[in-house]
Design a protein around this motif. Structure first.
Motif, PDB file in Angstrom:
ATOM      1  N   LEU A 113      -6.171 157.570 -58.998  1.00 39.95           N
ATOM      2  CA  LEU A 113      -7.094 156.714 -58.254  1.00 39.95           C
ATOM      3  C   LEU A 113      -8.111 156.075 -59.199  1.00 39.95           C
ATOM      4  O   LEU A 113      -9.119 155.543 -58.763  1.00 39.95           O
ATOM      5  CB  LEU A 113      -7.790 157.521 -57.156  1.00 39.95           C
ATOM      6  CG  LEU A 113      -6.855 158.112 -56.097  1.00 39.95           C
ATOM      7  CD1 LEU A 113      -7.630 158.953 -55.105  1.00 39.95           C
ATOM      8  CD2 LEU A 113      -6.058 157.030 -55.392  1.00 39.95           C
ATOM      9  N   GLY A 114      -7.845 156.143 -60.493  1.00 44.44           N
ATOM     10  CA  GLY A 114      -8.627 155.423 -61.477  1.00 44.44           C
ATOM     11  C   GLY A 114      -9.594 156.265 -62.284  1.00 44.44           C
ATOM     12  O   GLY A 114      -9.915 157.409 -61.950  1.00 44.44           O
ATOM     13  N   SER A 115     -10.049 155.667 -63.360  1.00 45.69           N
ATOM     14  CA  SER A 115     -11.066 156.269 -64.221  1.00 45.69           C
ATOM     15  C   SER A 115     -12.383 156.331 -63.455  1.00 45.69           C
ATOM     16  O   SER A 115     -12.683 155.444 -62.651  1.00 45.69           O
ATOM     17  CB  SER A 115     -11.244 155.417 -65.471  1.00 45.69           C
ATOM     18  OG  SER A 115     -12.423 155.790 -66.160  1.00 45.69           O
ATOM     19  N   LEU A 116     -13.181 157.347 -63.722  1.00 44.73           N
ATOM     20  CA  LEU A 116     -14.476 157.424 -63.055  1.00 44.73           C
ATOM     21  C   LEU A 116     -15.415 156.307 -63.505  1.00 44.73           C
ATOM     22  O   LEU A 116     -16.409 156.028 -62.833  1.00 44.73           O
ATOM     23  CB  LEU A 116     -15.117 158.796 -63.257  1.00 44.73           C
ATOM     24  CG  LEU A 116     -14.425 159.957 -62.554  1.00 44.73           C
ATOM     25  CD1 LEU A 116     -15.339 161.177 -62.508  1.00 44.73           C
ATOM     26  CD2 LEU A 116     -13.936 159.622 -61.172  1.00 44.73           C
ATOM     27  N   LEU A 117     -15.079 155.621 -64.595  1.00 41.69           N
ATOM     28  CA  LEU A 117     -15.858 154.443 -64.989  1.00 41.69           C
ATOM     29  C   LEU A 117     -15.868 153.400 -63.873  1.00 41.69           C
ATOM     30  O   LEU A 117     -16.833 152.670 -63.699  1.00 41.69           O
ATOM     31  CB  LEU A 117     -15.283 153.817 -66.261  1.00 41.69           C
ATOM     32  CG  LEU A 117     -15.631 154.487 -67.573  1.00 41.69           C
ATOM     33  CD1 LEU A 117     -14.827 153.869 -68.710  1.00 41.69           C
ATOM     34  CD2 LEU A 117     -17.122 154.415 -67.838  1.00 41.69           C
ATOM     35  N   GLU A 118     -14.777 153.357 -63.107  1.00 41.43           N
ATOM     36  CA  GLU A 118     -14.670 152.401 -62.007  1.00 41.43           C
ATOM     37  C   GLU A 118     -15.606 152.744 -60.856  1.00 41.43           C
ATOM     38  O   GLU A 118     -15.875 151.898 -60.001  1.00 41.43           O
ATOM     39  CB  GLU A 118     -13.232 152.349 -61.498  1.00 41.43           C
ATOM     40  CG  GLU A 118     -12.238 151.879 -62.545  1.00 41.43           C
ATOM     41  CD  GLU A 118     -10.793 152.037 -62.089  1.00 41.43           C
ATOM     42  OE1 GLU A 118     -10.510 151.818 -60.902  1.00 41.43           O
ATOM     43  OE2 GLU A 118      -9.966 152.392 -62.935  1.00 41.43           O
ATOM     44  N   PHE A 150      -7.636 161.852 -59.222  1.00 44.10           N
ATOM     45  CA  PHE A 150      -6.244 161.878 -58.767  1.00 44.10           C
ATOM     46  C   PHE A 150      -6.166 162.408 -57.344  1.00 44.10           C
ATOM     47  O   PHE A 150      -6.921 163.305 -56.967  1.00 44.10           O
ATOM     48  CB  PHE A 150      -5.386 162.797 -59.656  1.00 44.10           C
ATOM     49  CG  PHE A 150      -5.085 162.214 -60.998  1.00 44.10           C
ATOM     50  CD1 PHE A 150      -3.911 161.510 -61.216  1.00 44.10           C
ATOM     51  CD2 PHE A 150      -5.974 162.365 -62.039  1.00 44.10           C
ATOM     52  CE1 PHE A 150      -3.638 160.966 -62.451  1.00 44.10           C
ATOM     53  CE2 PHE A 150      -5.707 161.826 -63.287  1.00 44.10           C
ATOM     54  CZ  PHE A 150      -4.537 161.126 -63.496  1.00 44.10           C
ATOM     55  N   GLN A 151      -5.252 161.839 -56.570  1.00 38.93           N
ATOM     56  CA  GLN A 151      -4.865 162.449 -55.305  1.00 38.93           C
ATOM     57  C   GLN A 151      -3.596 163.230 -55.588  1.00 38.93           C
ATOM     58  O   GLN A 151      -2.638 162.697 -56.159  1.00 38.93           O
ATOM     59  CB  GLN A 151      -4.595 161.414 -54.220  1.00 38.93           C
ATOM     60  CG  GLN A 151      -4.203 162.072 -52.912  1.00 38.93           C
ATOM     61  CD  GLN A 151      -3.864 161.089 -51.807  1.00 38.93           C
ATOM     62  OE1 GLN A 151      -4.089 159.900 -51.922  1.00 38.93           O
ATOM     63  NE2 GLN A 151      -3.329 161.606 -50.724  1.00 38.93           N
ATOM     64  N   GLN A 208     -13.492 158.727 -48.611  1.00 33.78           N
ATOM     65  CA  GLN A 208     -14.472 159.795 -48.785  1.00 33.78           C
ATOM     66  C   GLN A 208     -14.483 160.288 -50.224  1.00 33.78           C
ATOM     67  O   GLN A 208     -15.552 160.564 -50.785  1.00 33.78           O
ATOM     68  CB  GLN A 208     -14.175 160.959 -47.844  1.00 33.78           C
ATOM     69  CG  GLN A 208     -14.474 160.664 -46.396  1.00 33.78           C
ATOM     70  CD  GLN A 208     -14.063 161.809 -45.493  1.00 33.78           C
ATOM     71  OE1 GLN A 208     -13.068 162.485 -45.741  1.00 33.78           O
ATOM     72  NE2 GLN A 208     -14.835 162.025 -44.447  1.00 33.78           N
ATOM     73  N   ALA A 209     -13.323 160.402 -50.839  1.00 34.16           N
ATOM     74  CA  ALA A 209     -13.250 160.825 -52.239  1.00 34.16           C
ATOM     75  C   ALA A 209     -13.889 159.779 -53.147  1.00 34.16           C
ATOM     76  O   ALA A 209     -14.610 160.126 -54.096  1.00 34.16           O
ATOM     77  CB  ALA A 209     -11.803 161.080 -52.648  1.00 34.16           C
ATOM     78  N   SER A 210     -13.642 158.525 -52.848  1.00 29.96           N
ATOM     79  CA  SER A 210     -14.233 157.438 -53.627  1.00 29.96           C
ATOM     80  C   SER A 210     -15.757 157.477 -53.535  1.00 29.96           C
ATOM     81  O   SER A 210     -16.462 157.356 -54.551  1.00 29.96           O
ATOM     82  CB  SER A 210     -13.702 156.101 -53.104  1.00 29.96           C
ATOM     83  OG  SER A 210     -14.310 155.031 -53.770  1.00 29.96           O
TER      84      SER A 210
END
Length: 92
Positions: free
Chosen positions: A72-77, A53-54, A27-29
């Motif tokens: 959980l990664g860069s928002l570029l992803e 981040f979680q 859901q966050a993704s």
């Protein structure tokens, strides 16, 4: 119910944004994908400046927080090529 705690780090401000709570990482993704692909959202305009981040989990039955920060990664992803595809279609 156990809720996961998330936040976004703003590299330029050198600060974390207000935490938010969702049931799953998926859901966050999805939320980040939506924000990063919304032309009117700051995450779209400056995607490289942000990371997701979680922070852990919150149990609303016991009011306990289990802290376990992970990236959980860069928002570029989370940015897709939908905008580029739409632009290509309009120029044809």
């Amino acid at each position: 119910m156990i809720k996961k705690i998330f936040t976004v780090y703003d590299e330029k401000s050198e600060a974390y944004l207000q935490p938010f709570f969702l049931d799953t990482i998926g859901q966050a993704s999805r939320a980040m994908t939506d924000c990063c692909n919304d032309l009117n959202h700051q995450f779209n305009r400056h995607t490289a400046d942000y990371s997701l981040f979680q922070l852990g989990e919150y149990d609303d039955q016991t009011a306990t927080i289990n802290y376990n920060k992970k990236s959980l990664g860069s928002l570029l992803e989370y940015k897709t090529n939908i905008q580029a595809e739409n632009m290509e279609e309009t120029t044809k």
